[in-house]
Design a protein around this motif. Sequence first.
Motif, short mmCIF file in Angstrom:
data_model
loop_
_atom_site.label_atom_id
_atom_site.label_comp_id
_atom_site.label_asym_id
_atom_site.label_seq_id
_atom_site.Cartn_x
_atom_site.Cartn_y
_atom_site.Cartn_z
N VAL A 186 30.84 40.91 50.45
CA VAL A 186 29.83 39.94 50.87
C VAL A 186 29.02 39.53 49.66
O VAL A 186 28.42 40.36 48.98
N VAL A 187 29.02 38.22 49.38
CA VAL A 187 28.17 37.66 48.34
C VAL A 187 26.88 37.25 49.03
O VAL A 187 26.89 36.36 49.87
N ALA A 209 33.25 30.24 42.48
CA ALA A 209 33.97 31.01 41.45
C ALA A 209 33.72 32.50 41.65
O ALA A 209 34.62 33.32 41.50
N TRP A 210 32.50 32.85 42.02
CA TRP A 210 32.15 34.25 42.26
C TRP A 210 32.98 34.78 43.43
O TRP A 210 33.49 35.89 43.40
N MET A 211 33.14 33.97 44.47
CA MET A 211 33.91 34.39 45.64
C MET A 211 35.39 34.52 45.30
O MET A 211 36.06 35.45 45.75
N ARG A 212 35.93 33.59 44.50
CA ARG A 212 37.33 33.70 44.07
C ARG A 212 37.55 34.99 43.27
O ARG A 212 38.54 35.69 43.48
N ASN A 219 40.01 38.13 44.19
CA ASN A 219 41.02 38.62 43.25
C ASN A 219 40.83 40.10 42.97
O ASN A 219 41.81 40.85 42.85
N GLN A 220 39.57 40.55 42.86
CA GLN A 220 39.32 41.97 42.62
C GLN A 220 39.73 42.81 43.83
O GLN A 220 40.28 43.90 43.67
N THR A 269 32.92 36.63 51.94
CA THR A 269 32.03 35.73 52.65
C THR A 269 30.63 35.79 52.04
O THR A 269 30.37 36.63 51.17
N THR A 270 29.76 34.92 52.50
CA THR A 270 28.37 34.95 52.04
C THR A 270 27.47 35.31 53.22
O THR A 270 27.83 35.09 54.38
#
Length: 89
Positions: free
Chosen positions: A16-17, A36-39, A43-44, A64-65
């Motif tokens: 969760v961002v 970009a942070w969510m992508r 990926n991580q 998700t945010t």
Amino acid sequence: MSLATEAKAQLSLLHVVEAFPPFIELSPSTAVDVDAWMRDARNQLRASVPDGVRSHCTVKEVVTTGKPYREILSLAAAESSDLIVMGVQ
């Protein structure tokens, strides 16, 4: 992961961002590219699962945010989760 593998269960990995206050998003000097942070987070999550796990259970990466506690509970309810394991900092 070993529990999901043994049970041949679905493993949902959630990141969760947490949403930023509006003033941060409007300030050019502190602009944050949330997409970009969510992508990167997705990926991580994908990279954190060893190849052998995917052959024994279904793995789902969810990014998700929002407020983490709300998003955790929402996903758990939507998927009728039996177990929640959290890694926190």
